[in-house]
Design a protein around this motif. Structure first.
Motif, PDB file in Angstrom:
ATOM      1  N   ALA A 229       0.817  -1.220   0.000  1.00 44.95           N
ATOM      2  CA  ALA A 229       0.000   0.000   0.000  1.00 44.95           C
ATOM      3  C   ALA A 229       0.849   1.268   0.000  1.00 44.95           C
ATOM      4  CB  ALA A 229      -0.912  -0.005   1.226  1.00 44.95           C
ATOM      5  N   ASN A 230       2.184   1.102  -0.068  1.00 42.66           N
ATOM      6  CA  ASN A 230       3.125   2.239  -0.063  1.00 42.66           C
ATOM      7  C   ASN A 230       2.999   3.102   1.197  1.00 42.66           C
ATOM      8  OD1 ASN A 230       4.280   1.658  -2.634  1.00 42.66           O
ATOM      9  ND2 ASN A 230       2.492   2.575  -3.625  1.00 42.66           N
ATOM     10  N   LYS A 231       2.785   2.452   2.336  1.00 39.76           N
ATOM     11  CA  LYS A 231       2.720   3.172   3.619  1.00 39.76           C
ATOM     12  C   LYS A 231       3.964   2.816   4.434  1.00 39.76           C
ATOM     13  CE  LYS A 231      -2.310   3.623   3.787  1.00 39.76           C
ATOM     14  NZ  LYS A 231      -3.541   3.474   4.593  1.00 39.76           N
ATOM     15  N   PHE A 232       5.067   3.471   4.094  1.00 39.85           N
ATOM     16  CA  PHE A 232       6.366   3.103   4.639  1.00 39.85           C
ATOM     17  C   PHE A 232       6.560   3.577   6.083  1.00 39.85           C
ATOM     18  CE2 PHE A 232       6.771   3.778   0.019  1.00 39.85           C
ATOM     19  CZ  PHE A 232       6.988   2.455  -0.352  1.00 39.85           C
ATOM     20  N   GLY A 233       5.930   4.694   6.433  1.00 41.44           N
ATOM     21  CA  GLY A 233       6.036   5.180   7.800  1.00 41.44           C
ATOM     22  C   GLY A 233       5.458   4.203   8.805  1.00 41.44           C
ATOM     23  N   ARG A 234       4.410   3.495   8.399  1.00 42.16           N
ATOM     24  CA  ARG A 234       3.781   2.520   9.286  1.00 42.16           C
ATOM     25  C   ARG A 234       4.693   1.311   9.525  1.00 42.16           C
ATOM     26  NH1 ARG A 234      -1.187   2.451  10.847  1.00 42.16           N
ATOM     27  NH2 ARG A 234      -1.352   0.169  10.711  1.00 42.16           N
ATOM     28  N   ILE A 235       5.576   1.023   8.583  1.00 41.71           N
ATOM     29  CA  ILE A 235       6.513  -0.081   8.774  1.00 41.71           C
ATOM     30  C   ILE A 235       7.430   0.224   9.960  1.00 41.71           C
ATOM     31  CG2 ILE A 235       8.431  -1.366   7.763  1.00 41.71           C
ATOM     32  CD1 ILE A 235       7.136  -1.003   5.036  1.00 41.71           C
ATOM     33  N   LYS A 236       7.899   1.474  10.058  1.00 43.05           N
ATOM     34  CA  LYS A 236       8.779   1.876  11.158  1.00 43.05           C
ATOM     35  C   LYS A 236       8.082   1.724  12.508  1.00 43.05           C
ATOM     36  CE  LYS A 236      11.460   5.804  12.895  1.00 43.05           C
ATOM     37  NZ  LYS A 236      11.875   7.218  12.638  1.00 43.05           N
ATOM     38  N   SER A 237       6.879   2.238  12.622  1.00 41.81           N
ATOM     39  CA  SER A 237       6.150   2.167  13.893  1.00 41.81           C
ATOM     40  C   SER A 237       5.790   0.721  14.227  1.00 41.81           C
ATOM     41  CB  SER A 237       4.899   3.034  13.846  1.00 41.81           C
ATOM     42  OG  SER A 237       4.050   2.660  12.770  1.00 41.81           O
ATOM     43  N   GLY A 238       5.499  -0.065  13.199  1.00 46.05           N
ATOM     44  CA  GLY A 238       5.171  -1.471  13.418  1.00 46.05           C
ATOM     45  C   GLY A 238       6.355  -2.259  13.962  1.00 46.05           C
ATOM     46  N   MET A 239       7.548  -1.969  13.470  1.00 43.09           N
ATOM     47  CA  MET A 239       8.732  -2.680  13.948  1.00 43.09           C
ATOM     48  C   MET A 239       9.068  -2.316  15.388  1.00 43.09           C
ATOM     49  SD  MET A 239       9.817  -5.026  12.107  1.00 43.09           S
ATOM     50  CE  MET A 239      11.413  -5.287  12.904  1.00 43.09           C
ATOM     51  N   LYS A 240       8.848  -1.068  15.756  1.00 44.62           N
ATOM     52  CA  LYS A 240       9.058  -0.690  17.157  1.00 44.62           C
ATOM     53  C   LYS A 240       8.141  -1.508  18.066  1.00 44.62           C
ATOM     54  CE  LYS A 240      10.613   4.096  16.507  1.00 44.62           C
ATOM     55  NZ  LYS A 240      10.315   5.539  16.751  1.00 44.62           N
ATOM     56  N   ALA A 241       6.899  -1.650  17.648  1.00 44.99           N
ATOM     57  CA  ALA A 241       5.946  -2.441  18.422  1.00 44.99           C
ATOM     58  C   ALA A 241       6.364  -3.911  18.467  1.00 44.99           C
ATOM     59  CB  ALA A 241       4.550  -2.309  17.825  1.00 44.99           C
ATOM     60  N   ALA A 242       6.838  -4.429  17.328  1.00 41.64           N
ATOM     61  CA  ALA A 242       7.235  -5.839  17.249  1.00 41.64           C
ATOM     62  C   ALA A 242       8.419  -6.139  18.161  1.00 41.64           C
ATOM     63  CB  ALA A 242       7.574  -6.207  15.806  1.00 41.64           C
ATOM     64  N   VAL A 243       9.405  -5.256  18.174  1.00 39.55           N
ATOM     65  CA  VAL A 243      10.582  -5.453  19.028  1.00 39.55           C
ATOM     66  C   VAL A 243      10.191  -5.410  20.499  1.00 39.55           C
ATOM     67  CG1 VAL A 243      12.762  -4.418  19.764  1.00 39.55           C
ATOM     68  CG2 VAL A 243      12.254  -4.640  17.333  1.00 39.55           C
ATOM     69  N   THR A 244       9.324  -4.468  20.851  1.00 37.04           N
ATOM     70  CA  THR A 244       8.860  -4.370  22.244  1.00 37.04           C
ATOM     71  C   THR A 244       8.144  -5.641  22.677  1.00 37.04           C
ATOM     72  OG1 THR A 244       8.607  -1.965  22.054  1.00 37.04           O
ATOM     73  CG2 THR A 244       7.434  -3.046  23.850  1.00 37.04           C
ATOM     74  N   LEU A 245       7.221  -6.108  21.854  1.00 35.74           N
ATOM     75  CA  LEU A 245       6.495  -7.338  22.160  1.00 35.74           C
ATOM     76  C   LEU A 245       7.446  -8.533  22.280  1.00 35.74           C
ATOM     77  CD1 LEU A 245       3.404  -6.980  19.780  1.00 35.74           C
ATOM     78  CD2 LEU A 245       3.307  -7.180  22.279  1.00 35.74           C
ATOM     79  N   SER A 246       8.417  -8.592  21.395  1.00 39.89           N
ATOM     80  CA  SER A 246       9.353  -9.719  21.370  1.00 39.89           C
ATOM     81  C   SER A 246      10.187  -9.791  22.642  1.00 39.89           C
ATOM     82  CB  SER A 246      10.275  -9.604  20.151  1.00 39.89           C
ATOM     83  OG  SER A 246       9.538  -9.700  18.951  1.00 39.89           O
ATOM     84  N   LEU A 247      10.718  -8.659  23.076  1.00 44.04           N
ATOM     85  CA  LEU A 247      11.583  -8.648  24.244  1.00 44.04           C
ATOM     86  C   LEU A 247      10.815  -8.963  25.530  1.00 44.04           C
ATOM     87  CD1 LEU A 247      13.882  -5.592  23.439  1.00 44.04           C
ATOM     88  CD2 LEU A 247      14.433  -8.026  23.262  1.00 44.04           C
ATOM     89  N   ILE A 248       9.638  -8.379  25.676  1.00 48.23           N
ATOM     90  CA  ILE A 248       8.834  -8.631  26.879  1.00 48.23           C
ATOM     91  C   ILE A 248       8.414 -10.095  26.953  1.00 48.23           C
ATOM     92  CG2 ILE A 248       6.644  -8.137  28.026  1.00 48.23           C
ATOM     93  CD1 ILE A 248       6.856  -5.278  26.967  1.00 48.23           C
ATOM     94  N   THR A 249       7.925 -10.623  25.842  1.00 46.34           N
ATOM     95  CA  THR A 249       7.430 -12.003  25.823  1.00 46.34           C
ATOM     96  C   THR A 249       8.541 -13.010  26.052  1.00 46.34           C
ATOM     97  OG1 THR A 249       5.730 -11.322  24.223  1.00 46.34           O
ATOM     98  CG2 THR A 249       6.131 -13.689  24.477  1.00 46.34           C
ATOM     99  N   SER A 250       9.687 -12.828  25.388  1.00 50.23           N
ATOM    100  CA  SER A 250      10.790 -13.779  25.523  1.00 50.23           C
ATOM    101  C   SER A 250      11.340 -13.798  26.941  1.00 50.23           C
ATOM    102  CB  SER A 250      11.905 -13.447  24.526  1.00 50.23           C
ATOM    103  OG  SER A 250      12.402 -12.134  24.732  1.00 50.23           O
ATOM    104  N   ALA A 251      11.402 -12.642  27.589  1.00 47.62           N
ATOM    105  CA  ALA A 251      11.895 -12.581  28.967  1.00 47.62           C
ATOM    106  C   ALA A 251      10.965 -13.349  29.911  1.00 47.62           C
ATOM    107  CB  ALA A 251      12.023 -11.132  29.420  1.00 47.62           C
ATOM    108  N   PHE A 252       9.670 -13.209  29.688  1.00 45.61           N
ATOM    109  CA  PHE A 252       8.693 -13.908  30.532  1.00 45.61           C
ATOM    110  C   PHE A 252       8.793 -15.421  30.346  1.00 45.61           C
ATOM    111  CE2 PHE A 252       4.455 -15.852  30.896  1.00 45.61           C
ATOM    112  CZ  PHE A 252       4.207 -15.620  32.247  1.00 45.61           C
ATOM    113  N   ILE A 253       8.850 -15.879  29.091  1.00 52.29           N
ATOM    114  CA  ILE A 253       8.924 -17.318  28.816  1.00 52.29           C
ATOM    115  C   ILE A 253      10.206 -17.906  29.386  1.00 52.29           C
ATOM    116  CG2 ILE A 253       9.109 -19.060  26.993  1.00 52.29           C
ATOM    117  CD1 ILE A 253       7.292 -17.306  25.278  1.00 52.29           C
ATOM    118  N   ALA A 254      11.320 -17.185  29.223  1.00 53.57           N
ATOM    119  CA  ALA A 254      12.599 -17.664  29.749  1.00 53.57           C
ATOM    120  C   ALA A 254      12.535 -17.840  31.264  1.00 53.57           C
ATOM    121  CB  ALA A 254      13.706 -16.677  29.378  1.00 53.57           C
ATOM    122  N   PHE A 255      11.949 -16.873  31.945  1.00 56.85           N
ATOM    123  CA  PHE A 255      11.814 -16.941  33.403  1.00 56.85           C
ATOM    124  C   PHE A 255      10.999 -18.170  33.820  1.00 56.85           C
ATOM    125  CE2 PHE A 255       9.273 -15.938  37.212  1.00 56.85           C
ATOM    126  CZ  PHE A 255      10.298 -15.734  38.134  1.00 56.85           C
TER     127      PHE A 255
END
Length: 453
Positions: free
Chosen positions: A306-332
């Motif tokens: 859809a040529n919405k490149f700005g949304r890709i940046k914000s989406g990746m920030k959200a993805a990294v945040t979700l990834s780090l929080i979830t992985s830390a919980f599962i590891a614990f």
């Protein structure tokens, strides 16, 4: 008759979109891993430690064939997501039709390959003589059902690409309970051993694939015709260009895993069984990572189309945040409860063997848990690159994983310290993650400067 009511990723809060899309996938993966874990536990306790070790001995071989299938279907789904984001309904059906055609071809080739070359693979893996017959029975029965595996991977990838993560969830829940019931019947009641466990898994995969296929066929916007399946040389080449690197990446990773397994198979049965027990939990460790990965690929693919490149940046920030929080919980949670969980797979009349296998399993699990955030970042960044249609860089990351796994394995084989093999897997994660983050900065970050349409 169903209509396409899938949620577009091109509008709305990225964090909420990724999370809401991922949750059904996570639940689906939980049930998929549930029947994998139950399957392993039933075999380990109902048939014995040797049977568990035999299944572990061919784990990477089975993963190589499945990785071949998944690599192609994931690559095909990238173009599906982009066509959906573009709003090209005719092109969407054409892409789905060609994906179906190519999936049939891949199923036939993969089935012939594994059934013909199985003795060679066993020789490469150094399967111990006392385990070879059991391992061969399981592998041959499981691989007869490979077309069912292809059906599920093809249909579920199409649905995920257009934002439907609920139907694959429903399919997997039904399949999970079916598989567990069949495991109990075939292994514990009928005493068919590992052949019964393999047959149960095949039937469950077939059932989940049929459910997803029915959804596609009942949805006018996705229902392709015979004309859509007529060979389109240029479109097929385009699809293979996307799918082949992903398939090659998975094969390379699997070959590296086979090298690890070959070293492991040189140790005693208790070590193999303990190593296998933790490898079966690997799927649980990466459940959320896989789900976030599918969400990121769909999100990036649709917004790229859809040529919405700005949304890709914000989406990746959200993805990294979700990834780090979830992985830390599962590891614990795994570090706290891991010893109890791994012991569910291990059974023997020899208490010393059980203790040795349990110690191996828990030690390996702790190492993987400590490095789990790295694995989650790997999935996030590789999925973003796939979303823009770059599947070559992910393939190169697979080569890095290969050299890391094989290098550590050869070193362990040389020095003879069995526990060193635990670091072969996590070192591969670290090397690939660093490479993929660099690739993301090179190929995706520059897009942020483009003007959205």
């Amino acid at each position: 008759m169903s209509t396409l009511k899938e949620k577009s990723m091109t509008q709305g809060n990225p964090f909420k979109l990724l999370l809401s899309f991922s949750l059904p996938l996570m639940l689906g993966n939980v049930f998929q891993q549930l029947y994998t874990v139950v399957d392993t536990a039933i075999v380990g306790r109902g048939v014995g430690m040797n049977a568990l070790a035999a299944l572990g001995g061919v784990d990477w071989l089975n993963w190589m064939i499945l990785g071949l299938v998944q690599g192609f279907t994931q690559g095909f789904s990238v173009r599906v997501a982009q066509k959906y984001g573009e709003g090209d309904k005719k092109g969407l059906k054409a892409v789905i039709g060609q994906s179906a055609l190519l999936s049939v071809f891949i199923a036939v080739i993969a089935l012939l390959l594994i059934q013909t070359c199985l003795p060679l693979f066993f020789w490469i893996l150094r399967i111990p003589t006392e385990l070879s017959l059991t391992a061969e029975i399981y592998t041959r029965v499981f691989m007869v059902g490979l077309p069912a595996v292809v059906l599920y991977n093809f249909t579920s990838s199409v649905l995920r690409a257009v934002g439907n993560s609920k139907t694959p969830l429903i399919a997997m829940v039904i399949a999970a309970f079916t598989n567990i019931i069949l495991d109990i019947v075939t292994v514990l009641i009928l005493e068919w051993g590992v052949a019964g466990a393999a047959a149960a898994s095949v039937f469950a995969q077939l059932l989940s694939g049929v459910i997803c296929a029915i959804k596609i066929l009942k949805t006018p916007e996705l229902r392709f015709t015979k004309n859509d399946m007529k060979l389109d040389k240029y479109l097929c080449i385009d699809m293979l260009r996307l799918g082949s690197p992903m398939a090659v990446k998975n094969i390379i990773i699997a070959v590296g895993g086979m090298a690890v397994q070959a070293i492991v198979n040189g140790f005693d049965v208790s070590f193999i069984a303990g190593f296998t027990a933790t490898n079966k939990l690997y799927g649980i460790l990466e459940i959320a990572a896989i789900s976030y990965g599918y969400a990121v690929t769909t999100y990036v693919g649709q917004n790229y189309g859809a040529n919405k490149f700005g949304r890709i940046k914000s989406g990746m920030k959200a993805a990294v945040t979700l990834s780090l929080i979830t992985s830390a919980f599962i590891a614990f949670m795994m570090i706290i409860f891991g010893r109890f969980i791994t012991m569910l797979f291990i059974s023997s009349e020899d208490a010393s063997l059980v203790e040795a296998a349990g110690n191996t399993a828990y030690s390996y699990l702790v190492v993987m848990s400590l490095f789990l955030p790295t694995l989650y970042l790997l999935y996030a960044y590789i999925s973003a690159l796939q979303g823009i249609g770059n599947t070559v860089w992910p393939m190169k990351s697979g080569i890095i994983e290969f050299f890391m796994r094989v290098g550590i394995s050869l070193l362990v084989g040389f020095i003879g310290i069995a526990e060193g093999i635990f670091f072969a897997e996590v070192s591969a994660w670290v090397g690939a993650a660093v490479f993929l983050i660099f690739g993301y900065c090179k190929f995706v970050t520059p897009m942020y400067k483009r003007k959205d349409v």
